[in-house]
Structures are given as C-alpha cells and as structure tokens.
Design a protein around this motif. Sequence first.
Motif, mmCIF file in Angstrom:
data_model
loop_
_atom_site.group_PDB
_atom_site.id
_atom_site.type_symbol
_atom_site.label_atom_id
_atom_site.label_comp_id
_atom_site.label_asym_id
_atom_site.label_seq_id
_atom_site.Cartn_x
_atom_site.Cartn_y
_atom_site.Cartn_z
ATOM 1 N N LEU A 39 0.846 -1.336 0.060
ATOM 2 C CA LEU A 39 -0.021 -0.038 0.044
ATOM 3 C C LEU A 39 0.820 1.318 -0.136
ATOM 4 C CD1 LEU A 39 -3.070 1.012 0.193
ATOM 5 C CD2 LEU A 39 -2.457 1.359 2.808
ATOM 6 N N VAL A 40 0.761 2.081 -1.059
ATOM 7 C CA VAL A 40 1.521 3.348 -1.258
ATOM 8 C C VAL A 40 0.648 4.515 -0.746
ATOM 9 C CG1 VAL A 40 3.141 2.292 -2.724
ATOM 10 C CG2 VAL A 40 1.353 3.657 -3.539
ATOM 11 N N GLY A 41 -0.569 4.608 -0.762
ATOM 12 C CA GLY A 41 -1.263 5.671 -0.342
ATOM 13 C C GLY A 41 -2.796 5.372 -0.612
ATOM 14 N N ARG A 42 -3.646 6.594 -0.710
ATOM 15 C CA ARG A 42 -5.032 6.548 -1.065
ATOM 16 C C ARG A 42 -5.312 7.520 -2.074
ATOM 17 N NH1 ARG A 42 -7.237 2.221 1.492
ATOM 18 N NH2 ARG A 42 -9.161 2.990 1.184
ATOM 19 N N ALA A 43 -6.365 7.232 -2.807
ATOM 20 C CA ALA A 43 -6.801 8.440 -3.723
ATOM 21 C C ALA A 43 -8.330 8.572 -3.333
ATOM 22 C CB ALA A 43 -7.191 7.642 -5.165
ATOM 23 N N GLN A 44 -8.461 9.937 -2.663
ATOM 24 C CA GLN A 44 -9.655 10.191 -2.446
ATOM 25 C C GLN A 44 -10.288 11.626 -3.032
ATOM 26 O OE1 GLN A 44 -7.981 11.281 1.632
ATOM 27 N NE2 GLN A 44 -8.475 9.409 2.369
ATOM 28 N N GLY A 45 -11.737 11.178 -3.474
ATOM 29 C CA GLY A 45 -12.451 12.254 -4.544
ATOM 30 C C GLY A 45 -13.687 11.995 -4.831
ATOM 31 N N LEU A 46 -13.902 12.491 -5.966
ATOM 32 C CA LEU A 46 -15.359 12.372 -6.594
ATOM 33 C C LEU A 46 -15.313 12.334 -7.804
ATOM 34 C CD1 LEU A 46 -16.514 15.381 -7.555
ATOM 35 C CD2 LEU A 46 -16.160 15.839 -5.177
ATOM 36 N N ALA A 47 -16.469 11.756 -8.398
ATOM 37 C CA ALA A 47 -16.673 11.460 -9.852
ATOM 38 C C ALA A 47 -17.904 12.024 -10.337
ATOM 39 C CB ALA A 47 -16.311 10.094 -10.392
ATOM 40 N N LEU A 48 -18.319 12.823 -11.008
ATOM 41 C CA LEU A 48 -19.538 13.235 -11.480
ATOM 42 C C LEU A 48 -19.674 13.050 -12.694
ATOM 43 C CD1 LEU A 48 -21.926 15.374 -10.824
ATOM 44 C CD2 LEU A 48 -20.498 17.195 -11.528
ATOM 45 N N HIS A 49 -20.918 12.418 -12.971
ATOM 46 C CA HIS A 49 -21.352 11.954 -14.390
ATOM 47 C C HIS A 49 -22.058 13.200 -15.158
ATOM 48 C CE1 HIS A 49 -21.393 7.729 -13.690
ATOM 49 N NE2 HIS A 49 -21.047 8.029 -12.331
ATOM 50 N N ALA A 50 -21.074 13.885 -15.769
ATOM 51 C CA ALA A 50 -21.242 15.167 -16.265
ATOM 52 C C ALA A 50 -21.537 15.041 -17.708
ATOM 53 C CB ALA A 50 -20.063 16.047 -15.810
ATOM 54 N N SER A 51 -21.722 14.104 -18.276
ATOM 55 C CA SER A 51 -22.028 14.085 -19.897
ATOM 56 C C SER A 51 -23.462 13.571 -20.173
ATOM 57 C CB SER A 51 -21.055 13.235 -20.341
ATOM 58 O OG SER A 51 -21.186 12.975 -21.824
#
Length: 180
Positions: free
Chosen positions: A89-101
């Motif tokens: 484990l080298v880290g974390r990806a924290q975020g959001l994805a918006l279906h914008a299409s």
Amino acid sequence: MAAAWCPSFPTLCVVVVVVVVLIGGGGAASAADEEGLIHLHFYFHEVNAGTPNATVLNVASLHKNSSTFGDLNVFDNALRAGPDRASRLVGRAQGLALHASLDKSGGLTAITFFFSDYGAYSGSTLATLGHIGVSGPAERSIVGGTGKLRFARGYMVSSLLNSTDTSIVVVFDMYFTLAR
C-alpha cells in the motif's frame, strides 16, 4: 538595384538574433523541463459499491430512468505498488466522480492522491482534475500538491487494467514538475 531587395545590415542582425534566441531558447527550456520531470507509477484498487469493504459510493442520483447524468460518486481507494491486491500500500486516492455528460461518454473527476509510503514523497499529496471517458486511457491535469510535492503541475494518464463484478484496478502514470 540589388540593394532594394537586400535587407540592411542592422535589420539582418536583428533577424539573426531573434532566430538564434528562439531556436536556442526553446531548446534550453525543453532540456530544463525534461530534467525536472518527475514520474510516479502506481495502481488504483477500487471495490465496487454494494460489496463488502466498498471503497466507492453513489451519494447522489436524481434519475429513476437509465440516465446517469448528474450522479455523484465519492471514493477512498487504495493505491498500491503493483496490480495485485496484496502488493504494498503506497497511499490513498480520495475524491469524487461526477457523471457530467448527457451522452454517457464520460465525466469529471477531482482526486487527491495521498502518499503514505512512497519514498521521499510520503506524507505528500497531489491534486488532480479532469475529464474521464468511458473507454480508453484518460489524461487529466495535476493542478497542485502539498509537502514535497508543493506547486506540482503536470498531467496523469490512467488506464483500466482489470475489471471484475466486484472491483477494478487502474494503472496510473503521473508526470509533473515542481516550481522552483
């Protein structure tokens, strides 16, 4: 008569200087950019919503039909050194994805990559933003960072490596420079 088409000596000197500066300066800047380019490589492991230990969740959906336009997902995915779930484990990806299409061709992602065990970059973050399509590699902007990655600017390329009913693995390559 020959003097009419031949530029004067001072004009010729200015043209030569401008050409030399443009050619020489462009080459020097490119070499400097390549020397300062940093490359990070890792794998993003996501566990789909509805499965045990899910790392992604749909938090907003306005539709009762097949459209996903406007849907918002949040995630906190593992970053690993390799494609195997058991890799370091080298880290974390924290975020959001918006279906914008409207045509379902992609969306917008905003992700903070936190590196907990990535050598000199441990404890640092990279912030990214950009469009992700439904197929093929995605290229997005690196818009900043913290810690040892402060003032990062560049881009990242991600490609789906593996997908099952319960998880996905995405390979990431980040290329950026740091302000000096």
